[in-house]
Write a protein that holds these residues in place. Structure first.
Motif, PDB file in Angstrom:
ATOM      1  N   ALA A1676      34.203  46.876  37.440  1.00 29.18           N
ATOM      2  CA  ALA A1676      35.624  46.615  37.251  1.00 29.18           C
ATOM      3  C   ALA A1676      36.295  47.829  36.615  1.00 29.18           C
ATOM      4  O   ALA A1676      37.353  48.295  37.064  1.00 29.18           O
ATOM      5  CB  ALA A1676      35.798  45.388  36.377  1.00 29.18           C
ATOM      6  N   PHE A1677      35.654  48.374  35.550  1.00 26.78           N
ATOM      7  CA  PHE A1677      36.241  49.561  34.898  1.00 26.78           C
ATOM      8  C   PHE A1677      36.288  50.735  35.861  1.00 26.78           C
ATOM      9  O   PHE A1677      37.285  51.446  35.972  1.00 26.78           O
ATOM     10  CB  PHE A1677      35.402  49.962  33.677  1.00 26.78           C
ATOM     11  N   LEU A1678      35.176  50.907  36.561  1.00 29.58           N
ATOM     12  CA  LEU A1678      35.057  52.102  37.403  1.00 29.58           C
ATOM     13  C   LEU A1678      36.073  52.060  38.531  1.00 29.58           C
ATOM     14  O   LEU A1678      36.787  53.038  38.788  1.00 29.58           O
ATOM     15  CB  LEU A1678      33.625  52.169  37.973  1.00 29.58           C
ATOM     16  N   THR A1679      36.178  50.913  39.196  1.00 24.97           N
ATOM     17  CA  THR A1679      37.151  50.840  40.306  1.00 24.97           C
ATOM     18  C   THR A1679      38.551  51.080  39.763  1.00 24.97           C
ATOM     19  O   THR A1679      39.391  51.698  40.415  1.00 24.97           O
ATOM     20  CB  THR A1679      37.078  49.462  40.987  1.00 24.97           C
ATOM     21  N   GLY A1680      38.789  50.585  38.498  1.00 25.64           N
ATOM     22  CA  GLY A1680      40.104  50.817  37.900  1.00 25.64           C
ATOM     23  C   GLY A1680      40.385  52.306  37.757  1.00 25.64           C
ATOM     24  O   GLY A1680      41.504  52.773  38.000  1.00 25.64           O
ATOM     25  N   ILE A1681      39.364  53.049  37.335  1.00 24.78           N
ATOM     26  CA  ILE A1681      39.578  54.498  37.140  1.00 24.78           C
ATOM     27  C   ILE A1681      39.758  55.178  38.485  1.00 24.78           C
ATOM     28  O   ILE A1681      40.682  55.977  38.691  1.00 24.78           O
ATOM     29  CB  ILE A1681      38.357  55.112  36.408  1.00 24.78           C
ATOM     30  N   ILE A1682      38.866  54.831  39.416  1.00 20.50           N
ATOM     31  CA  ILE A1682      38.928  55.498  40.718  1.00 20.50           C
ATOM     32  C   ILE A1682      40.283  55.244  41.370  1.00 20.50           C
ATOM     33  O   ILE A1682      40.900  56.141  41.953  1.00 20.50           O
ATOM     34  CB  ILE A1682      37.759  55.016  41.610  1.00 20.50           C
ATOM     35  N   PHE A1724      32.867  41.593  47.673  1.00 19.86           N
ATOM     36  CA  PHE A1724      33.444  40.654  46.710  1.00 19.86           C
ATOM     37  C   PHE A1724      34.622  39.893  47.253  1.00 19.86           C
ATOM     38  O   PHE A1724      35.113  38.967  46.638  1.00 19.86           O
ATOM     39  CB  PHE A1724      33.824  41.403  45.430  1.00 19.86           C
ATOM     40  N   GLY A1725      35.103  40.361  48.411  1.00 18.11           N
ATOM     41  CA  GLY A1725      36.186  39.587  49.029  1.00 18.11           C
ATOM     42  C   GLY A1725      35.615  38.598  49.998  1.00 18.11           C
ATOM     43  O   GLY A1725      36.261  37.653  50.390  1.00 18.11           O
ATOM     44  N   GLY A1726      34.338  38.819  50.417  1.00 16.66           N
ATOM     45  CA  GLY A1726      33.718  37.918  51.389  1.00 16.66           C
ATOM     46  C   GLY A1726      33.403  36.574  50.781  1.00 16.66           C
ATOM     47  O   GLY A1726      33.584  36.351  49.606  1.00 16.66           O
ATOM     48  N   SER A1727      32.883  35.674  51.674  1.00 16.78           N
ATOM     49  CA  SER A1727      32.732  34.302  51.194  1.00 16.78           C
ATOM     50  C   SER A1727      31.334  33.987  50.674  1.00 16.78           C
ATOM     51  O   SER A1727      31.133  33.838  49.471  1.00 16.78           O
ATOM     52  CB  SER A1727      33.069  33.349  52.322  1.00 16.78           C
ATOM     53  N   ASP A1728      30.354  33.891  51.573  1.00 19.78           N
ATOM     54  CA  ASP A1728      29.058  33.293  51.213  1.00 19.78           C
ATOM     55  C   ASP A1728      28.398  34.024  50.049  1.00 19.78           C
ATOM     56  O   ASP A1728      27.931  33.424  49.107  1.00 19.78           O
ATOM     57  CB  ASP A1728      28.092  33.356  52.411  1.00 19.78           C
ATOM     58  N   GLN A1756      37.301  39.217  40.319  1.00 24.18           N
ATOM     59  CA  GLN A1756      38.727  39.268  40.666  1.00 24.18           C
ATOM     60  C   GLN A1756      39.290  40.640  40.319  1.00 24.18           C
ATOM     61  O   GLN A1756      40.067  41.221  41.066  1.00 24.18           O
ATOM     62  CB  GLN A1756      39.498  38.187  39.896  1.00 24.18           C
ATOM     63  N   GLN A1757      38.886  41.135  39.152  1.00 21.97           N
ATOM     64  CA  GLN A1757      39.386  42.433  38.677  1.00 21.97           C
ATOM     65  C   GLN A1757      39.012  43.525  39.689  1.00 21.97           C
ATOM     66  O   GLN A1757      39.813  44.387  40.016  1.00 21.97           O
ATOM     67  CB  GLN A1757      38.742  42.733  37.303  1.00 21.97           C
ATOM     68  N   ALA A1889      44.793  32.190  32.601  1.00 22.54           N
ATOM     69  CA  ALA A1889      46.058  32.923  32.719  1.00 22.54           C
ATOM     70  C   ALA A1889      45.782  34.310  33.314  1.00 22.54           C
ATOM     71  O   ALA A1889      46.520  34.805  34.181  1.00 22.54           O
ATOM     72  CB  ALA A1889      46.705  33.054  31.360  1.00 22.54           C
ATOM     73  N   LYS A1890      44.699  34.930  32.884  1.00 24.74           N
ATOM     74  CA  LYS A1890      44.328  36.258  33.389  1.00 24.74           C
ATOM     75  C   LYS A1890      44.002  36.161  34.869  1.00 24.74           C
ATOM     76  O   LYS A1890      44.451  36.976  35.690  1.00 24.74           O
ATOM     77  CB  LYS A1890      43.106  36.722  32.598  1.00 24.74           C
ATOM     78  N   LEU A1891      43.193  35.124  35.206  1.00 27.68           N
ATOM     79  CA  LEU A1891      42.831  34.951  36.625  1.00 27.68           C
ATOM     80  C   LEU A1891      44.076  34.729  37.466  1.00 27.68           C
ATOM     81  O   LEU A1891      44.203  35.263  38.587  1.00 27.68           O
ATOM     82  CB  LEU A1891      41.872  33.769  36.770  1.00 27.68           C
TER      83      LEU A1891
END
Length: 2014
Positions: A1676-1682, A1724-1728, A1756-1757, A1889-1891
């Protein structure tokens, strides 16, 4: 009548009398002012008891009947409800008792019941036997009270210096008693009560028990008689008896007889003295101011009738039973008459006064002087009473002074008799029988009277009238205050008598005269006068009187005679080789001469013993040389008795060290004890032969005893190490050997004519051993063989005697065996309680034995250590092990038991009990020995009972008294009481050390705990309940309990502080030890109410025993802390509450009043209340007054000022002498230091040193004084620290462990405020000792934490439902509570205590921090913690995000009034800033270096301050002064230590924590725009890029992923630790990227550099091999930075001269990041896949609900971040729609099946090179739309639950609690459960609330991306139909696009790639899009916007996009 027949449970014949006696003692002897009032009441109430003295309630028929029926009907008991049935047995006993003492039946029952109650105090006795004791004890109390009351009267002989009120009261009271015929009653009782008769009666009814009981009963009866007789005696001392009473007394004395041994018994002696004081007129000679009053009271002077009657009575010729007694009374009367006649105004009495001579003649005719000598002065009680001695002294001196003619007559008679004897001897006849020896008897009386002087009165001084004025003022006659004043007439007459009697002395009274002189020479000054007399007598001017030879009573005559004898006898010395040695027939000394010699020797001994001047003068006299002559005579053949006298004379000379040294050499030379054998000498000589051959045959041992006495004295005076050098191996050994082997070891086997002498021999020889061992200190040189040269050969020298004794006592030697056997015999003898000959000597011998064992135990450790280091081949065993050995006589290991049994005799032999307790204390340190001892002590039931009783008796002893500054010359009573006290101290120390050993131990046994079963199962009871004996615990509680019901508090605290301190320590140890804690605390709480009654008297402030008082309070407070904790845990609320009120209330409580104190107090209080309305409204809280009593300042002794010694060296020596004492304080050993210094002085060479010696010794004294002061200082500081620690502990327990609802929130804050302010004021005082700072800082920390928590709880409380019982378990955790929407509008003042109080606290905290200066970093650590807690108060609490607040408009928010939090924060900041750079400097310095915890807290504090510092002063200071740069640079140092933390077993985690703190602070700085710039400037990200630790990512173990982890431990796994290192770095990058607006590109460039330099790690994370909460967080942190850094245009920020290759490489990295990010969407967007993970995680972490929330949030993040990245890429790379970058292929079908095929492949490589389809976006959109509603519902439900927590079902509450606190939910109260549930709900609400906000963001971004793609594909894309070319070019397209994305303008090639999309794809896209983006989805999206987005002020974004997409799809369809 019924009331009269009620039983008094305290026994009316005992209880009230005991109370009377106690009151009398308090008022008269203890002089307690409050006792006077009480005494008055008691006397009024009990006057009948005194009047009817000893009259018992008579038997009574009614009572008899009532008691007869008591077994069925019962009897009433006073003060109790209902009746009590009495057992038959008790009734029978009552009738026996009633008959025995002739008392009423009820009184007998009372005595028996009281006996039953008192039985525990008398172990081993039945209630009947105890009742007998109580009966006589009651009588004794009455008699003693009577005596004390009479003694305190006003009178003529003494004054007790009591208050006039008390004296008037007792005088009045006793006068009334006397009027009622007291004298008659006393004399009747004295003649009726008789021990033998009483014993016969008791014996008949089996009323006598063990020997001890018999002794106690007989002692009580004797004391009753004695006290009664003494009552009469003290009366006559103070005021005369009336005529009738005097006659009654005379008639009593007429019938008195003497005891079998010819002595008057003590009762009759008292009564005789009473009569003599009746006739006393000598007090009239002293002209005192009340002389006139006294004269008028004296019937002798004012009642003619009195004199007439008495005179007639005494003239009566009827002889008394004791003629001597009659003579004594007559002599006293004659002297009284003579005394009266001397007074001026008594002419009327002339007819009587002239009869005095005749009366005296009668007395002398009846041998009055002989009777006085033998029956009065010889009586054992005579010397125990000072006024007896004074009376007889007055009698004798009055006779000599007032009747000089009579004396002359006696002398003439004696001369006459001497002549007659002389004549009859000349003629060879028998001397006539009728000779009178009155003068001789008078002289012997004087001799006996003054020989002992126990009170140091030196009455004999009256006989010495100094002929010349003496120089020294000390040696004056008793009346000579001024040098030249004339001595009084009396003294002149007496001294003339002494001198004249010696003139022309007839031979018959030569010996009596010498004996008289010996008596008169007793005492230092008298001895000096006597010495002068003998010197003067022999001088030349006396010769003309005595003819040629000088006076026979002179030194000259005596020593000349001795020399002559010596010369005469020396000729008769047997030669060494004569066949046998036996005393030859004496030619030398006749029996008469021998008696004369012995008398003169005894006189010399007395003079020499008392007067040092005489000693030296005689010794140095050139002609007399007494020592040499005596030693010479000792070698001659004279009787042993004479030799013994000679040795005693030498002993007296040996008292001076100067003489002793030479005496040793002379003794050795004279070979009194043969130490050298001449070669060829067959026969031994000397004292050894005398002992074995002469004395043993005679069975008397005077010589041996005298020799031991001599050695004993010499050993003490001076000790020669080289004794006998040159003739034999030098040393003391031969003497020691003789004493040990010949005298001591054989003393039991010898025969003794006088039994007592056996013990005398043992005593004197053991005394020598004791002195030798006492003065021995083991030295290293003792343990090496020393060689000396003797007659040309080397021989081994003797060891010091102490060494030899130690060696014998540390082995199973005959000496040790005999000593132990002596101890056994001693205790057996004492157990008989019978007097036997030599008892005192046996006791003394036993005392020396015990003392020897004690000394050995004290010295054995040093001795054995030195022996181990040396090479001597000696074997020794520790004494404590030897004592465990088997006793050869009993075949049991009972040596220690025998020693312990002496405690049973603690009352009669305190010294023995003291030594015994000391030994037990010494050997109890070892726990193995403890177990063995417990076995030995409990093995035999009766012995075990005795031992327990002995210990308890010693602790119970009432006579003990603690003397604070013990002087050496204490009276024996004081000495005794001090020994009793010391014994108690040793017993308590024994208990304390034993309690530290594992059970079973002695302490548990003596305190009454279980030994056979587990200790914790003990059920402690009051003594006597369920057969429980009285134990040491009861005794200790009793000591502490005394006085608790009065206002002054426990008496022990005042009177014996050290004892009290140890008692409190024992109680604390019992409460603190887990085994004993339960039973002890239960007992103290229920049976004793101990803590409450003790705590109400705190603080104990006693200035003179400050250290003890502090320690007492410490132990008591620690015990109270345990009690509060335990009662809180067990929910015993009332107990807790009671103690809390006592400690915390500031309202006055009703004071406790003892009986009789009430009246006056209450009145005065009500008056004061009436006058000052508000005086008593507030009192100081007890917890504060305890703090007040600890004085923080400490006086430091003046530094040493030395003239001779070097100060630095002395300091060094002092340091070397330091050791840890029992309490663990380092103090200097004063004795050892003294030894070192004296040795140093003795080693000085030369004469100069001798001259300087006195000055040097004085300086040594100064040094020692200084060290004593210094020790006291250290102990005082230690005590203060201890007290402060305990106070802090108590405060912490009150705040932490006690149920919160017991103290109102407001009170709680006020209490904490008061505590904080007081403790700060005390420590900020300039005089406060720095040593106390750490403790205070700790207390401040706790208090601030609680203040913060309390205030914050209060902030939350009024808004939500009130929370009554705020948890006691989670005080430190910040509980989050609900707050309703209106939470900003808090009332004006902040918290109950108001802003100003908070500001004061803050200022004091900051002052304290500055006061610590540079040092004390640890102290500051606590203070930083406190400051953090304080600043937390102004922080907004966690509030649930109810989604309501956002409804306010921006304007509303801006114009809202400042709330309390912001206001307080602003004011706090102003205060902090007012301290300026000084404070900043301290905090910043601590943040950069020092102790790890200090650094962490300083950083945390900076973090907090920087976050609220609106002016950014601190940030400026940090950057300007370079501290920020230092912190950033230190990351490079951290890199290395952090790398070491990633090994599987890390060294320490400290580095990790400091790193986390540092990063947290830097992150905080980065949140401020200015801060971010500063950080970029200081190159923080460049530093991070250089750190290698980020590249060391540990591999994770896949198989350990789910459910198979090791159980959690404190040290996290390497992966976890790595995350703890990496996440802060990622977070910092993210924050810097977010907040650096102006320098965004520069920041992004640096961050990109960071990513690239650690690219391997970054890619490994992006691959996301395992899914866990931690890895998802990383992602989550890393994708935020990238998403913010890996963007086009950032590369431009790199240095311009990057070459083409590097640029390619960089672009490659970035491309890879982009591909991996897009790849994440499909995971993470996929289902199963996602759901599968969810399920697995649920199983693995079932216990932790919150983990699931974290995972959900992180996923989610990640999606949100990737979507943001996509959006940014699209926007940045394609400014216009035509140039859109397509990140997704136009395929929606993928959304259904894309996750299917590669479910199993862990690392999907292929798909990363393919572009994902748009389907994933649509899927995400749908997924999030669905999730949104479920989250929204959940959120709303939780908000509802939170608002109605109290209404939730219990199961649900429990479930909520368990997620916060997995274990122990059932144990906490409902209120606390609500608190936990609220906390969990707030967490859930905020999570939801965050979600919701993430869902909403993802939905908006997805819509935007979908719209852009659809728009491009459906409107702008030119399709191509070549399907395969699309596939073939896919790779090139992708890479091309990536390159392109970083070039400055879009490349057309890109278009070509996109043009490969076929028409079919587009059509398909349109159909699928229309289907997917159906009505239902659109409605959902619009609902979401209505529900959520509008509120968040993004008004109609979703609506617009939905409209556009709908339009697109419609347009393209058309």
């Amino acid at each position: 009548m019924a009331a009269l027949l009620a039983v008094n449970s305290a026994a009316s014949l005992w209880g009230p009398y005991k109370d009377i006696w106690q009151t009398v003692v308090n008022a008269i002897w203890k002089r307690q002012p409050e006792a006077i009032h009480l005494l008055d009441q008691v006397l009024k109430k009990h006057k009948p008891d005194f009047i009817s003295l000893y009259r018992n309630p008579p038997k009574n028929v009614q009572q008899h009947e009532k008691i007869q029926k008591a077994s069925t009907e019962g009897v009433a008991i006073q003060g109790q409800q209902g009746t009590r049935l009495l057992p038959e047995q008790l009734i029978r006993e009552a009738f026996i008792l009633s008959d025995l003492f002739d008392i009423g039946e009820l009184a007998a029952v009372e005595l028996l019941l009281a006996g039953e109650h008192q039985q525990p105090h008398f172990p081993g006795l039945t209630r009947g036997l105890v009742a007998v004791l109580l009966y006589w004890d009651g009588k004794r109390c009455i008699a003693n009270s009577l005596r004390a009351l009479i003694q305190s009267r006003r009178g003529k002989t003494w004054t007790l210096e009591l208050s006039t009120e008390l004296v008037s009261m007792t005088t009045r009271f006793t006068d009334e008693l006397m009027e009622q015929g007291l004298t008659q009653k006393i004399l009747t009782l004295v003649s009726h009560i008789n021990v033998n008769n009483e014993f016969e009666k008791l014996q008949r009814e089996r009323g006598l028990g063990s020997e001890k009981h018999r002794k106690e009963v007989s002692d009580l009866i004797k004391e009753c008689r004695q006290s009664l007789a003494e009552s009469l005696f003290v009366w006559t001392c103070q005021s005369p008896l009336s005529k009738d009473d005097t006659l009654i007394l005379i008639s009593y004395l007429e019938k008195v007889t003497v005891e079998a041994d010819g002595l008057l018994d003590c009762v009759n002696l008292s009564l005789l003295m009473a009569l003599l004081y009746c006739f006393d007129v000598s007090f009239l000679e002293q002209s005192t101011e009340d002389r006139e009053d006294l004269m008028h009271q004296l019937p002798l002077l004012i009642e003619r009738q009195y004199i007439a009657t008495i005179h007639t009575r005494l003239q009566d010729s009827q002889p008394w039973k004791l003629p001597g007694l009659q003579a004594t009374v007559r002599l006293a009367w004659a002297l009284a008459l003579r005394g009266i006649s001397q007074l001026s105004d008594v002419t009327a009495l002339a007819e009587f006064t002239e009869a005095d001579e005749a009366m005296a003649e009668l007395a002398i005719a009846d041998d009055v002087f002989l009777f006085l000598t033998e029956s009065v002065v010889g009586s054992e009680n005579f010397y125990q009473e000072e006024f007896y001695i004074r009376k007889i002294h007055n009698l004798v001196t009055d006779f000599l002074a007032l009747m000089p003619m009579k004396v002359k007559q006696l002398r003439n008679r004696a001369d006459e008799d001497a002549r007659m004897i002389h004549m009859s001897m000349q003629m060879g006849n028998e001397p006539p029988i009728s000779l009178r020896r009155d003068l001789e008897h008078l002289m012997l009386l004087i001799s006996e009277l003054y020989r002992k002087d126990p009170f140091n009165l030196e009455l004999a001084l009256e006989y010495w009238c100094p002929s010349e004025p003496l120089q020294s003022s000390t040696i004056m006659g008793s009346y000579l205050g001024v040098a030249h004043q004339r001595p009084p007439q009396r003294q002149v007459v007496l001294s003339k008598f002494v001198r004249q009697m010696g003139d022309l002395l007839p031979s018959t009274i030569y010996i009596p005269y010498l004996k008289m002189l010996r008596g008169l020479a007793s005492g230092p000054q008298c001895a000096h006068y006597c010495f002068s007399l003998l010197k003067v007598n022999g001088s030349s001017h006396a010769e003309n009187i005595q003819g040629t030879g000088g006076s026979p009573v002179s030194w000259e005559h005596f020593f000349r005679s001795l020399m002559l004898y010596h010369e005469h006898l020396r000729k008769d010395l047997p030669s060494a080789d004569s066949v046998q040695y036996r005393p030859l027939p004496l030619r030398g000394i006749t029996q008469k001469e021998q008696d004369g010699l012995i008398s003169f020797l005894q006189l010399t001994t007395t003079i020499v013993k008392w007067s040092e001047n005489a000693r030296l003068a005689l010794c140095e006299h050139p002609q007399w040389t007494p020592v040499i002559v005596i030693l010479g005579l000792l070698q001659c053949s004279i009787p042993p008795i004479l030799k013994a006298e000679l040795l005693e004379n030498l002993t007296a000379f040996g008292k001076s060290p100067e003489i002793a040294a030479s005496l040793w050499q002379s003794l050795e030379y004279a070979q009194i004890l043969q130490t050298v054998r001449a070669p060829g000498q067959r026969q031994a000589t000397g004292i050894e032969v005398e002992l074995n051959e002469v004395e043993s045959r005679c069975e008397e041992y005077p010589l041996t005893r005298a020799f031991c006495q001599l050695i004993s004295t010499l050993v003490e005076s001076s000790f020669p190490s080289n004794l006998g050098a040159g003739l034999r191996p030098p040393g003391f050994d031969p003497y020691l050997q003789f004493l040990r082997d010949t005298v001591f070891l054989r003393f039991r086997t010898r025969a003794y004519r006088i039994a007592a002498e056996k013990w005398e021999v043992a005593e004197v020889v053991l005394e020598v051993f004791y002195k030798l061992l006492r003065d021995y200190e083991p030295q290293l040189e003792d343990f090496a063989d020393q060689y000396v040269e003797l007659q040309g050969e080397e021989i081994i020298a003797h060891k010091p005697p102490g060494f030899s004794l130690m060696y014998h006592l540390l082995n199973e030697s005959p000496m040790l065996e005999l000593s132990l056997s002596l101890l056994e015999e001693g205790v057996k003898q004492l157990d008989t309680y019978a007097p036997f000959p030599g008892k005192t000597h046996l006791e003394k011998a036993v005392q020396y034995c015990l003392a020897l064992l004690n000394l050995t135990l004290q010295k054995e450790n040093l001795f054995m250590d030195l022996l181990r280091e040396s090479h001597l081949s000696l074997i020794v065993t520790p004494l404590e092990q030897l004592l465990q050995g088997i006793n050869p006589r009993t075949k049991k290991a009972d040596n220690v038991v025998n020693i312990a049994r002496y405690l049973y005799h603690g009352n009669s032999n305190p010294e023995l009990a003291f030594e015994s307790a000391k030994i037990l204390c010494c050997i109890s340190c070892n726990s193995n020995i403890q177990i063995k001892l417990v076995g030995d002590f409990t093995h035999d039931q009766s012995i075990s009972q005795k031992l327990m009783a002995g210990f308890v008796e010693c602790l119970d002893n009432e006579d003990a008294e603690e003397l604070i500054n013990p002087e050496d010359d204490l009276e024996s009573e004081k000495k005794q009481s001090r020994i009793h006290h010391e014994t108690k101290i040793h017993i308590l120390n024994l208990l304390i050390t034993s309690l530290e050993c594992s059970p079973p131990n002695l302490a548990l046994y003596f305190l009454g705990y279980e030994l056979k079963k587990p200790v914790s199962t003990t059920n402690l009871q009051d003594p006597g309940v369920l057969g429980c004996p009285r134990t040491c615990l009861h005794a200790i509680l009793n000591i502490l309990e005394k006085g608790t019901e009065t206002r002054t508090g426990p008496t022990a605290v005042q009177e014996s502080p050290h004892l009290a301190e140890l008692c409190y320590q024992v109680i604390y140890q019992l409460c603190a030890c887990s085994d004993t804690s339960g039973p002890t605390m239960r007992y103290l709480r229920t049976s004793q109410d101990f803590l409450f009654s003790q705590l109400q008297h705190l603080p104990f402030s006693i200035k003179e025993h400050e250290i003890s008082a502090l320690n007492q309070m410490s132990w008591l407070m620690k015990t109270a802390s345990i009690e509060l904790r335990v009662t809180s845990l067990n929910r015993q609320r009332s107990h807790t509450q009671r103690l809390l009120h006592l400690l915390l209330d500031d309202m006055p409580v009703k004071p406790y009043l003892a009986d009789g104190e009430g009246g006056m107090e209450d009145e005065s209080r009500s008056i004061s209340a009436f006058l000052h309305i508000d005086t008593a409204s507030k009192v100081r809280r007890k917890i504060l007054s305890i703090l007040d009593s600890i004085d923080f300042s400490q006086e430091i002794p003046e530094p040493l000022q030395l003239d001779f010694f070097d100060r630095a060296q002395i300091e060094q020596v002092i340091a070397n002498c330091e050791h840890k004492n029992a309490r663990g304080q380092v103090i200097c050993n004063v004795k050892y230091l003294h030894r070192v210094l004296v040795a140093e002085v003795n080693a000085l060479p030369g004469m100069a040193a001798i001259g300087q010696r006195p000055l040097l010794m004085e300086e040594i004294n100064t040094i020692l004084q200084y060290v004593v002061e210094r020790n006291k200082l250290l102990q005082c500081l230690h005590a203060k620290r201890h007290a402060l620690e305990s106070w802090r502990q108590l405060v912490e327990i009150i705040l932490t462990a006690c149920p919160q609802d017991l103290i109102q929130a407001e009170d709680r804050q006020l209490i904490i405020r008061d505590l904080l302010q007081d403790v700060h004021d005390k420590i900020l005082d300039d005089d406060a000792a720095q040593e106390l700072m750490p403790v205070v800082a700790g207390a401040v920390f706790t208090l601030t934490a609680h203040l913060s928590q309390s205030v914050r709880t209060e902030q939350k409380r009024p808004l939500a439902v009130p929370v009554p019982g705020h948890s006691q378990y989670f005080l430190m955790l910040d509980g989050s509570f609900t707050s309703s929407p209106g939470s900003e509008g808090i009332s004006v003042g902040f918290a109950s205590i108001g802003d100003s109080s908070l500001h004061i606290i803050l200022k004091k905290l900051l002052d304290f921090i500055l006061k610590t200066g540079g040092g004390f970093q640890r102290v500051r650590t606590h203070l930083y913690g406190s400051l953090l807690y304080y600043l937390q108060i102004a922080q907004r609490p966690d509030e649930p995000d109810t989604l309501e607040t956002a409804k306010k408009t921006m304007w509303e928010r801006l114009t809202a009034p400042e709330d309390a939090f912001s206001k307080l924060q602003r004011e706090n900041m102003a205060i902090i800033e007012s301290y300026g750079a000084a404070l900043m400097e301290v905090v910043c310095r601590d943040a950069c270096d020092g102790h790890e915890i200090g650094r962490m807290l300083a950083l945390a504090l900076l973090d907090r301050i920087v976050s609220v510092d609106k002016q950014q002063q601190w940030l400026l200071y940090l950057s300007n002064s370079g501290y920020l740069k230092v912190l950033v640079d230190s990351l490079a140092d951290d890199d290395f230590t952090l790398q070491s933390l990633l090994t599987p077993q890390p060294p320490l985690l400290k580095a990790l924590y400091t790193y986390e703190s540092k990063m947290a602070f830097l992150t905080r700085v980065a949140k401020i725009q200015q801060g971010a710039l500063e950080l970029l400037r200081s190159g923080v990200i460049v530093r991070l890029a250089q750190c290698q630790v980020y590249d060391m990512r540990p591999e994770t173990h896949h198989q350990g992923m789910f459910g198979m982890r090791d159980p959690p431990v404190f040290i996290p796994a390497p992966v976890e630790r790595y995350r703890q290192i990496l996440l802060p770095a990622l977070q910092l990058c993210q924050v810097i990227l977010t907040s650096s607006m102006a320098q965004h590109l520069q920041a992004a460039g640096q961050v990109l550099q960071f990513l690239i330099s650690h690219s391997d790690t970054i890619q490994a994370i992006l691959r996301c091999q395992d899914v866990s909460a931690g890895s998802l967080q990383e992602l989550a942190f890393l994708t935020g930075i990238i998403s913010k850094a890996a963007l086009p245009g950032v590369l431009g920020e790199f240095d311009i001269d990057i070459n083409e290759g590097t640029q390619m490489e960089l672009q490659g990295h970035i491309g890879r990041f982009q591909r991996q990010c897009l790849g994440l969407l499909s995971r993470f967007g996929g289902s199963d896949r996602l759901h599968q993970f969810k399920l697995q995680d649920d199983n693995a972490e079932g216990d932790r609900v919150s983990k699931r929330d974290e995972i959900e949030l992180a996923m989610q993040q990640i999606c949100a971040n990737v979507m943001e990245y996509c959006q940014s890429l699209m926007l940045q790379c394609a400014p216009t729609f035509q140039h859109t970058i397509c990140l997704f292929t136009p395929s929606l079908s993928e959304s259904t099946n894309r996750d299917g095929p590669r479910q199993d492949t862990q690392a999907p490589v292929v798909p990363y090179w393919r572009l994902p389809g748009l389907g994933i976006i649509v899927y995400l959109l749908k997924q999030n739309a669905n999730d949104f509603f479920s989250y929204y519902d959940s959120h709303r439900q939780n908000v509802n639950k939170l608002q109605n927590v109290e209404q939730l079902p219990p199961d649900e509450i429990k479930e909520l609690c368990q997620s916060v606190m997995p274990a122990g939910v059932d144990k906490i109260s409902t209120a606390q459960k609500y608190v936990l549930a609220r906390r969990r709900l707030v967490k859930l609400i905020n999570n939801r609330a965050k979600l919701l906000s993430l869902c909403s963001y993802i939905i908006e971004t997805c819509l935007f991306i979908l719209w852009r793609h659809l728009e491009y594909y459906l409107l702008h894309c030119t399709p191509t139909d070549s399907q395969d070319s699309l596939l073939a070019s896919r790779t090139s397209f992708k890479s091309r696009r990536l390159q392109d994305s970083f070039s400055s303008e879009p490349n057309l090639d890109f278009r070509n790639g996109k043009n490969r999309v076929s028409q079919h794809d587009i059509d398909q896209l349109q159909i699928e899009a229309t289907n997917s983006f159906g009505e239902s989805l659109q409605k959902k999206l619009l609902d979401i916007e209505g529900l959520y987005s509008k509120v968040r002020s993004r008004y109609t974004f979703i609506q617009a996009l939905v409209r556009r997409i709908r339009g697109l799809l419609r347009v393209s369809r058309t």
